[in-house]
Write an enzyme that holds these catalytic residues in place. Sequence first.
Site, PDB file in Angstrom:
ATOM      1  N   ASN A 180       0.833  -1.208   0.000  1.00  0.00           N
ATOM      2  CA  ASN A 180       0.000   0.000   0.000  1.00  0.00           C
ATOM      3  C   ASN A 180       0.865   1.254   0.000  1.00  0.00           C
ATOM      4  O   ASN A 180       0.594   2.219  -0.723  1.00  0.00           O
ATOM      5  CB  ASN A 180      -0.899   0.026   1.238  1.00  0.00           C
ATOM      6  CG  ASN A 180      -2.048  -0.958   1.166  1.00  0.00           C
ATOM      7  OD1 ASN A 180      -2.338  -1.527   0.119  1.00  0.00           O
ATOM      8  ND2 ASN A 180      -2.713  -1.168   2.282  1.00  0.00           N
TER       9      ASN A 180
ATOM     10  N   ARG B  18     -11.288  -3.449 -14.222  1.00  0.00           N
ATOM     11  CA  ARG B  18     -10.154  -4.339 -13.942  1.00  0.00           C
ATOM     12  C   ARG B  18     -10.654  -5.774 -14.049  1.00  0.00           C
ATOM     13  O   ARG B  18     -11.746  -6.093 -13.583  1.00  0.00           O
ATOM     14  CB  ARG B  18      -9.597  -4.121 -12.528  1.00  0.00           C
ATOM     15  CG  ARG B  18      -9.074  -2.730 -12.252  1.00  0.00           C
ATOM     16  CD  ARG B  18      -8.376  -2.678 -10.883  1.00  0.00           C
ATOM     17  NE  ARG B  18      -8.187  -1.321 -10.406  1.00  0.00           N
ATOM     18  CZ  ARG B  18      -7.188  -0.519 -10.763  1.00  0.00           C
ATOM     19  NH1 ARG B  18      -6.296  -0.962 -11.629  1.00  0.00           N
ATOM     20  NH2 ARG B  18      -7.092   0.701 -10.268  1.00  0.00           N
TER      21      ARG B  18
ATOM     22  N   ARG C 225      -5.544   2.509 -13.508  1.00  0.00           N
ATOM     23  CA  ARG C 225      -4.125   2.669 -13.165  1.00  0.00           C
ATOM     24  C   ARG C 225      -3.483   1.341 -12.761  1.00  0.00           C
ATOM     25  O   ARG C 225      -4.021   0.584 -11.966  1.00  0.00           O
ATOM     26  CB  ARG C 225      -3.959   3.674 -12.025  1.00  0.00           C
ATOM     27  CG  ARG C 225      -2.493   3.948 -11.718  1.00  0.00           C
ATOM     28  CD  ARG C 225      -2.136   5.364 -11.594  1.00  0.00           C
ATOM     29  NE  ARG C 225      -3.074   6.222 -10.903  1.00  0.00           N
ATOM     30  CZ  ARG C 225      -2.838   7.512 -10.663  1.00  0.00           C
ATOM     31  NH1 ARG C 225      -1.708   8.059 -11.050  1.00  0.00           N
ATOM     32  NH2 ARG C 225      -3.726   8.249 -10.044  1.00  0.00           N
TER      33      ARG C 225
ATOM     34  N   HIS D 209     -16.009   3.751 -14.602  1.00  0.00           N
ATOM     35  CA  HIS D 209     -15.757   3.021 -13.366  1.00  0.00           C
ATOM     36  C   HIS D 209     -16.937   2.151 -12.954  1.00  0.00           C
ATOM     37  O   HIS D 209     -16.820   1.321 -12.056  1.00  0.00           O
ATOM     38  CB  HIS D 209     -15.427   4.022 -12.250  1.00  0.00           C
ATOM     39  CG  HIS D 209     -14.863   3.423 -11.013  1.00  0.00           C
ATOM     40  ND1 HIS D 209     -15.551   3.383  -9.816  1.00  0.00           N
ATOM     41  CD2 HIS D 209     -13.666   2.820 -10.774  1.00  0.00           C
ATOM     42  CE1 HIS D 209     -14.809   2.809  -8.889  1.00  0.00           C
ATOM     43  NE2 HIS D 209     -13.664   2.446  -9.450  1.00  0.00           N
TER      44      HIS D 209
ATOM     45  N   TYR E 203     -12.180  -9.193  -1.690  1.00  0.00           N
ATOM     46  CA  TYR E 203     -12.895  -7.932  -1.504  1.00  0.00           C
ATOM     47  C   TYR E 203     -14.359  -8.220  -1.190  1.00  0.00           C
ATOM     48  O   TYR E 203     -14.972  -9.091  -1.813  1.00  0.00           O
ATOM     49  CB  TYR E 203     -12.839  -7.084  -2.781  1.00  0.00           C
ATOM     50  CG  TYR E 203     -11.482  -6.557  -3.176  1.00  0.00           C
ATOM     51  CD1 TYR E 203     -10.311  -7.007  -2.571  1.00  0.00           C
ATOM     52  CD2 TYR E 203     -11.359  -5.604  -4.174  1.00  0.00           C
ATOM     53  CE1 TYR E 203      -9.075  -6.519  -2.955  1.00  0.00           C
ATOM     54  CE2 TYR E 203     -10.120  -5.105  -4.567  1.00  0.00           C
ATOM     55  CZ  TYR E 203      -8.980  -5.580  -3.948  1.00  0.00           C
ATOM     56  OH  TYR E 203      -7.746  -5.102  -4.335  1.00  0.00           O
TER      57      TYR E 203
ATOM     58  N   ARG F 235     -13.836   2.824   4.769  1.00  0.00           N
ATOM     59  CA  ARG F 235     -12.682   1.957   5.005  1.00  0.00           C
ATOM     60  C   ARG F 235     -11.356   2.709   4.902  1.00  0.00           C
ATOM     61  O   ARG F 235     -10.452   2.531   5.701  1.00  0.00           O
ATOM     62  CB  ARG F 235     -12.702   0.803   4.003  1.00  0.00           C
ATOM     63  CG  ARG F 235     -11.629  -0.251   4.212  1.00  0.00           C
ATOM     64  CD  ARG F 235     -10.577  -0.242   3.124  1.00  0.00           C
ATOM     65  NE  ARG F 235     -11.181  -0.294   1.803  1.00  0.00           N
ATOM     66  CZ  ARG F 235     -10.548   0.031   0.688  1.00  0.00           C
ATOM     67  NH1 ARG F 235      -9.290   0.448   0.741  1.00  0.00           N
ATOM     68  NH2 ARG F 235     -11.144  -0.015  -0.486  1.00  0.00           N
TER      69      ARG F 235
ATOM     70  N   HIS G  97     -15.053  -3.206   0.326  1.00  0.00           N
ATOM     71  CA  HIS G  97     -15.050  -2.521  -0.956  1.00  0.00           C
ATOM     72  C   HIS G  97     -16.446  -2.095  -1.405  1.00  0.00           C
ATOM     73  O   HIS G  97     -16.594  -1.305  -2.337  1.00  0.00           O
ATOM     74  CB  HIS G  97     -14.423  -3.442  -2.013  1.00  0.00           C
ATOM     75  CG  HIS G  97     -14.054  -2.774  -3.292  1.00  0.00           C
ATOM     76  ND1 HIS G  97     -14.783  -2.918  -4.443  1.00  0.00           N
ATOM     77  CD2 HIS G  97     -13.025  -1.945  -3.609  1.00  0.00           C
ATOM     78  CE1 HIS G  97     -14.219  -2.228  -5.427  1.00  0.00           C
ATOM     79  NE2 HIS G  97     -13.155  -1.620  -4.947  1.00  0.00           N
TER      80      HIS G  97
END
Length: 708
Positions: free
Chosen positions: A61, A388, A418, A448, A482, A578, A606
């Site tokens: 992270n 993704r 990204r 997204h 997730y 979160r 998530h």
Amino acid sequence: MRKRRSAARQPKKINFNVDPTHFLNRDISWLHFNRRVLAEAADKRNPLLERLRFLIIFSSNLDEFVMKRVGYLKHQISSGFTHRSVDGQTAEEQLANIRRHINEDLERQRGIYVGLVGELQRHDIYIYDFDDLGIEDQEYLNGYFKRKMFPVLTPLSVDPGHPFPFISNLSYSLGMILRNPQTETVLFSRVKIPEVIPGLIQLPRQEGDKKFRFVTTVTLVRSNLHMLYPGMEIQQTVPFRVSRNADVDHREDEAQDLLILVEEGIKERRLAECVRLEIHKDTDPSMTSFLKDSLEIVDEDIYLMDFPIDFMILKSIVDLDLPELKFKPWAPIIPKAFFENNNIFSLIRQGDVLLHHPYESFSGTVEKFIANAADDPNVLTIKMTLYRTGDNSPFIRSLIKAAEKGKQVVCLVELKARFDEQRNIVWAQKLEDAGVHVVYGVLGLKTHTKTALIIRQEHDGEIMSYAHIGTGNYHSQTSNLYTDLGLLTCNKKICDEVVEVFNYLTGSSLKTDYQEILVAPINMKSTFMNKIQQEIKNKKAGKPARIIAKMNSMEDEVITEALYEASQMGVDITLIVRGFCCLRPGQPGLSDNIKVISIIGRFLEHSRVFYFANGSDNVMDGEFYIGSADWMHRNLHNRVELIAPIYEPRLKEKLWEFVDIILNDNRQAWVLNPDGTYTQKTPQEGEEERGTHTLLMNKTIQREKAIT
């Protein structure tokens, strides 16, 4: 492949009227999130190898944060951009605070790592340097080096004929000062430890030996440098690692082909400026100075380490087959209804389905939805967004199969996700080669939303739409880690508007009057603002007023100020965030009625859930929404997002059960304090431990048993 359609650029509008004392700094808040991850590595209630895994996650992270956020702030400074953050800090001030915070966390990480090494040894797991081993083990490793490492390594020296080598992002290297005894010339050389070589090498176990013994690769390379530099005198060696800026700016409005633009951006990132040098603290100052000058960095970019620079090497230990040192395995459950209905479309026609992953299986539900659509002869069209997706994705296979069967298949691939750009480019090209209509969406906006749409001709000849609207990516691997929600529906009002969203993404639709769903950047923010204002009106009218919002990050200034107004009017507000949160809760006279909770544990929270009481004490009369967007400026203004209402009472009950468990968590919950720090909730004396993830796993098992 369709080019991305242009939209007006929407730079972030700066609200100069906001009070900086009302907000927490985004980057420091994010670092506090990662500090909560680090706390999981220190928490002895977690199994040993899981604590080691949290240490790796913390480090990973931090790598991403440095590349993205430190790179972004440095770019601001170099560009002469003088804007202050919402909490009133200059870029220089933010970088100074970030460095202080990171150094504090690195010291904590060091202490936790030393403690974990001791605990690993008590479980017969050892990490050695090469010099700590006996002759027999060293001979084995020297042979290993000759066979498997020596041919792969490439020494790169710096002299008048060889410039300073390019140091790739996050590569682990050994730097050396060499002396030629014949010419007495002194020079610098570097050996990169390639990713194909494991960071830890496990020594063979003798029969009956219970010990797991590992040696660090870097010390093995260091001990065999004479093979790489025969005849040279090695005066100094030092391990180091470089991080580069990942905040590469693209001008899409000037691009003729987005694919080429993104490919160029990937190359630019590889060559981007250095933003961090991690190096051993005992390094000779002359070596540090040489690297500093060669990498064109300043002292503030250098971090001195005396423990592993790259914690990913510890994954070899985390992956050991030692179930007693890990969380109890969890196998996502396929809901019984998906076993009993061979036709998934028949199941959806019986009523909307709300899925909660990884408690409920992703592969047995969402993947099955798309796979069945590909096989079903009555399905005419499949439309899907991919932000993704993993390697060997079953979704890609299903879309290709559907196209080969003559169905109309449209896939919007977000090339600018990204760190996944290269993978998405490959998938886009494979899909197009198979006959899938591949599009990129709206220029200037990231797509997204996580949405799929199936158009099917029913037996009566009618055309019917089925949709999946999710909070997470169509990614089979992360779906096991997730927590995400997904709605399967054939509700005509919702599906008709999802059709319009795909028309917006692939065509030139200018529809703005969405009535059921919330679409960014069209009506989402205004709808949320109206919902907040309605709760204020309800409170003024003496009706129940409550807002609960769960998301990954909270940053939008306008929504934050609206929540402050609602709090001052007495509306009860709970945010379940979160990651980072810029809203400052619990401030007298400002946010007395706002509480912020963060859940950290074995799964990464998530999902996005939004609840508005709507003037009723009965939770089931409230309004529930799920979808892809956080309350962040980028999500509400610069991305295409979709949030859908949950109408059916049984689905609302399932959502409320989830939210209520979080609100009562005394194991994984952290409460945000007004000063930006967090306090972890713990069970009171005699109180049972109520951890969100454990309770939801148990609830899922109980629910399926009750159905059986």
